[in-house]
Scaffold this motif. Structure first.
Motif, PDB file in Angstrom:
ATOM      1  N   PRO A 154      28.113  22.662   7.286  1.00 46.29           N
ATOM      2  CA  PRO A 154      28.428  21.482   8.104  1.00 46.29           C
ATOM      3  C   PRO A 154      28.006  20.198   7.397  1.00 46.29           C
ATOM      4  N   PHE A 155      28.804  19.171   7.554  1.00 47.90           N
ATOM      5  CA  PHE A 155      28.553  17.845   7.013  1.00 47.90           C
ATOM      6  C   PHE A 155      28.750  17.742   5.509  1.00 47.90           C
ATOM      7  N   PHE A 206      19.908   8.806   3.707  1.00 45.44           N
ATOM      8  CA  PHE A 206      21.120   9.604   3.527  1.00 45.44           C
ATOM      9  C   PHE A 206      20.943  10.897   4.341  1.00 45.44           C
ATOM     10  N   THR A 207      21.331  10.845   5.615  1.00 38.26           N
ATOM     11  CA  THR A 207      21.080  11.962   6.544  1.00 38.26           C
ATOM     12  C   THR A 207      21.871  13.218   6.184  1.00 38.26           C
ATOM     13  N   SER A 254      16.519   8.929  11.975  1.00 30.51           N
ATOM     14  CA  SER A 254      17.157   8.007  11.011  1.00 30.51           C
ATOM     15  C   SER A 254      18.531   7.522  11.462  1.00 30.51           C
ATOM     16  N   ASN A 255      18.697   7.345  12.768  1.00 29.17           N
ATOM     17  CA  ASN A 255      19.965   6.826  13.294  1.00 29.17           C
ATOM     18  C   ASN A 255      21.155   7.671  12.839  1.00 29.17           C
ATOM     19  N   PRO A 256      21.156   8.991  13.150  1.00 29.75           N
ATOM     20  CA  PRO A 256      22.245   9.871  12.693  1.00 29.75           C
ATOM     21  C   PRO A 256      23.510   9.662  13.521  1.00 29.75           C
ATOM     22  N   SER A 257      24.597  10.212  13.013  1.00 31.53           N
ATOM     23  CA  SER A 257      25.843  10.212  13.777  1.00 31.53           C
ATOM     24  C   SER A 257      25.686  11.234  14.905  1.00 31.53           C
ATOM     25  N   GLU A 258      26.632  11.205  15.822  1.00 32.50           N
ATOM     26  CA  GLU A 258      26.566  12.127  16.968  1.00 32.50           C
ATOM     27  C   GLU A 258      26.564  13.582  16.496  1.00 32.50           C
ATOM     28  N   ASN A 259      27.422  13.911  15.536  1.00 32.07           N
ATOM     29  CA  ASN A 259      27.495  15.287  15.021  1.00 32.07           C
ATOM     30  C   ASN A 259      26.224  15.688  14.283  1.00 32.07           C
TER      31      ASN A 259
END
Length: 504
Positions: free
Chosen positions: A16-17, A104-105, A134-139
């Motif tokens: 994932p990602f 860089f999450t 670290s302010n990640p995206s929703e996913n």
């Protein structure tokens, strides 16, 4: 967009990602890269999408060399390493990315995945927690929370597995470790622990499987190679044992336990190889002696005793020593009732001893376990023919010789019996008739058994003098009156009398 069937699409379904990496836009100003590095990155990206991993890797190597502070180059190279199944190589690159760009999450999340698979639960949890901060995206947030829950579960299972192992409940420990290793697939220590449990539970082959994985997951794992070698040795697989202990000595030629074990296995292996070569050469007595030495060299492991006796049984059978063969084969079959090799060899010995019912029983038992073995099928058919034949006229019994008798023995037995039963020895009419019949059978036996072709037919279950067993009919040349045998000399190799005996 990434094509649905592309390498990167498939990578994304596994990691994932990871697509963040491929779709990441190059920011020349931010990274300070020159035109050559940009060219390598773009070309590497296209090659990766096309599935040309080795070529893509070369481009990303060049990008890293051109700009050692370019986090994108490290990240994309990590992607190729992962696609090639080289997670150990990917991990340092992901760490370098995080050092160069702390926020860089995607890199941190991917490193957390790898650490979790390696069983480094504390480090993996730290990465997942930092992703959440670290302010990640929703996913990314959803994935990090999911992996944290999974990591907590692995911590609990690990604790339970260790407790079960310490208390001696190895079956329970295995059950816990099975669940952990579905997630922590690259944890060498946990595989070694499960291997110990398998050993305690009497499942050495499962232990070997885990130890082999551990030997690849951990560098210079001499202990794993040593354990694999000793397990193979205890299973009776001396060749694989020798191969594995050599791997141990390649890593550490001064390893005391590996070296001591190597000397023992090498000695045993040499004896067995020598014995098998003697069998191939037909030197069965010498081969028997070698296998007796094998049993003396390693008396503590039953497998070598059983296998040695099995081969000695074979040697006696092939050397036409039926009494010895039956004795040793029976010893093997007491330990292993379904040993097909021992059953076949004992059946052959029974045939020599004319114990046809016993031979048939052994062949039938062997056939139950290996119905496609042509040797068993042919042996069974032969035994059945010989049994049927023995119920009629048996030329070996008539002359009183064994089935493996030499031609000289056959001629000697024939002469003795021919002299004893010559009809001229008898005056009483009834006794003379009996002697005539006996004499004819003796002559027939000599005729068949002294002729190699006729004897082979008889040994295969066909009476060459029996009209019923000959296709096309024809009479038995020995079914004639005594008068036709007048002048027959039992002390010649055949043909008419040179002189005639007169018995008072």
């Amino acid at each position: 967009m990434v094509a649905p069937g592309s390498v990167t699409s498939r990578l994304g379904s596994v990691f994932p990602f990871l697509l963040v990496l491929v779709d990441l836009q190059y920011e020349g100003a931010e990274c300070g890269v020159n035109a050559d590095v940009e060219k390598h990155l773009e070309l590497g990206k296209k090659l990766l999408a096309a599935g040309q991993l080795a070529d893509a890797l070369s481009q990303f190597h060049a990008a890293v060399d051109g700009d050692p502070d370019n986090y994108i180059a490290y990240y994309r190279r990590a992607t190729v390493f992962l696609a090639m199944g080289k997670s150990k190589a990917a991990l340092p690159d992901l760490t370098k990315v995080i050092q160069l760009k702390m926020d860089f999450t995607a890199a941190r999340l991917q490193r957390g995945h790898l650490l979790l698979k390696q069983g480094k639960l504390d480090e993996a949890e730290d990465d997942f927690k930092k992703v959440l901060k670290s302010n990640p995206s929703e996913n990314e947030e959803k994935e990090a929370q999911s992996q944290l829950i999974k990591s907590d579960e692995m911590q609990r299972l690990r604790s339970q597995a260790l407790d079960a192992f310490e208390s001696g409940d190895y079956a329970a420990a295995i059950a816990f470790l099975d669940k952990i290793l579905e997630v922590c697939v690259w944890d060498a220590e946990l595989r070694e622990l499960r291997a110990e449990c398998f050993i305690k539970e009497g499942e050495p082959r499962k232990a070997i499987s885990d130890l082999k994985a551990a030997s690849k997951l951990k560098n210079d794992n001499t202990e794993a190679f040593y354990k694999i070698s000793t397990l193979y040795y205890q299973l009776g697989d001396h060749e694989l044992s020798l191969s594995e202990v050599r791997e141990c000595l390649k890593l550490d030629q001064d390893h005391k336990r590996c070296f001591a074990h190597y000397k023992q296995v090498k000695k045993l292996n040499k004896l067995i190889e020598s014995a098998e070569e003697l069998i191939r050469d037909g030197r069965y007595t010498d081969a028997t002696s070698k296998y007796e030495s094998v049993m003396k060299t390693e008396p503590s492991i039953a497998e070598y005793t059983i296998r040695s006796k099995e081969r000695i049984c074979h040697c006696f059978s092939k050397d036409e020593k039926p009494v010895e063969a039956i004795r040793v084969c029976s010893e093997v079959l007491q330990m292993e009732p379904d040993n097909v090799n021992a059953l076949k060899d004992r059946a052959e010995a029974y045939l020599i001893e004319e114990m046809y019912d016993e031979a048939i029983q052994d062949y039938e038992t062997a056939q139950e376990h290996n119905e496609n073995d042509q040797q068993i099928r042919e042996g069974l058919e032969k035994a059945q023919r010989l049994l049927k034949q023995s119920q009629r006229r048996d030329y070996y019994k008539i002359l009183g010789v064994k089935r493996n008798a030499k031609k000289q023995e056959i001629i000697k037995a024939y002469r003795k019996l021919a002299l004893q039963w010559h009809p001229d020895n008898f005056q009483n009419e009834e006794e003379k008739k009996k002697a005539e019949k006996k004499f004819i059978d003796i002559a027939a036996a000599k005729e068949v058994l002294s002729d190699p072709e006729m004897r082979k037919k008889f040994d295969d279950g066909e009476d060459p003098l029996d009209a019923e067993s000959q296709q096309g009919g024809g009479g038995n040349p020995f079914h004639r009156s005594w008068n036709s045998w007048q002048g027959f000399n039992p002390f010649s190799s055949g043909g008419p009398f040179r002189f005639k005996f007169h018995f008072n």
